[in-house]
Design an enzyme around this catalytic site. Structure first.
Site, short mmCIF file in Angstrom:
data_model
loop_
_atom_site.label_atom_id
_atom_site.label_comp_id
_atom_site.label_asym_id
_atom_site.label_seq_id
_atom_site.Cartn_x
_atom_site.Cartn_y
_atom_site.Cartn_z
NE ARG A 48 36.59 40.57 26.48
CZ ARG A 48 36.34 40.17 27.72
NH1 ARG A 48 35.11 40.07 28.15
NH2 ARG A 48 37.32 39.89 28.55
CB THR A 94 34.20 49.71 26.26
OG1 THR A 94 34.69 48.98 25.11
CG2 THR A 94 34.74 51.13 26.24
CG ASP A 110 43.57 36.18 26.54
OD1 ASP A 110 43.51 35.50 25.50
OD2 ASP A 110 43.36 37.41 26.56
CG ASP A 151 47.06 36.16 25.56
OD1 ASP A 151 46.93 36.53 24.38
OD2 ASP A 151 47.13 36.95 26.52
#
Ligand code: PRP
Ligand code: URA
Length: 208
Positions: free
Chosen positions: A103, A107, A199, A202
């Site tokens: 991603r 945006t 995340d 991560d």
């Protein structure tokens, strides 16, 4: 199609520990694996079976079996890899493909950087894996890519989903059944799921 949300107490318990920022990489990976097994268990509830005859130590009997080869798992890289062991635990002979997507942080649009799937995929039930369904951009891109090569039977497994991502799949791909262990509240201004778990990539790979 409404998403299928797993509500078993063990799912809720494991998800609670997964979300906790105090849970470390090892624990996070183990819990993501376990939750993925449970999602896969639910997603194969409608699996067709074939009849076979086997011999137990006592005698012959008719049994029902599942054609494992009929399934293909497609983790969305990277975080989807954290779900692969869990689904292969219960369908170890399934084929595996990979879709690389990330991603754009500004945006929130996905960019595809890798696509490699098993031969004959159009005949298989394809189960796409990604722990996080946020805006739905990555999921819809992955679904569109497999539809483009002729796949008709697609399911999408995620650990945590946002209402925005569910709505997007329902609009763009109403034929795709979503399985999740939670529909969270919303997305924040950076496109992260609230309360979510942070995340996923991560945390699975210990990146940060
Ligand atoms: C995360 C996640 C999904 C995507 C969800 O991946 O694993 O693929 O974001 O967001 P969306 O629904 O708004 O598209 P990311 O792009 O951060 O890549 P990573 O797995 O390599 O961390
Ligand atoms: N991707 C993640 O890993 N976490 C989110 O909350 C949203 C997208």
């Amino acid at each position: 199609m409404e998403p299928i949300v797993l509500t078993h107490p063990l799912v809720k318990h494991k998800l609670a520990i997964l979300r906790d920022k105090k849970s470390g990489t090892k624990e996070f990976r183990e819990l993501a694996t376990e939750l993925s097994t449970m999602l896969c268990y639910e997603a194969t509830k409608d699996a067709p079976l074939y009849e076979a005859e086997i011999e137990t130590p006592i005698g012959k009997t008719k049994v029902e079996k599942l054609n494992e080869d009929h399934y293909a798992f497609l983790p969305i890289l990277r975080a989807g890899m954290g779900m692969l062991d869990g689904v292969l635990n219960i369908i170890p002979n399934a084929k595996v493909g990979h879709i690389g997507l990330f991603r754009n942080e500004d945006t929130l649009e996905p960019t595809q950087y890798y696509f490699k799937v098993p031969s004959g995929i159009e005949e298989r039930t394809v189960i796409i894996l990604d722990p996080m369904l946020a805006t739905g951009g990555s999921a819809c891109d992955a679904i569109a890519s497999v539809k483009k090569i002729g796949v008709k039977n697609i399911k999408f497994l995620c650990i945590i989903s946002a209402p925005e991502g569910i709505a997007r799949i329902q609009k763009e791909h109403p034929d795709v059944q979503i399985y999740t262990t939670s529909v969270d509240e919303k997305l924040n201004e950076k496109g992260y799921i609230v309360p979510g778990l942070g995340d996923a990539g991560d945390r699975i790979f210990g990146t940060k």
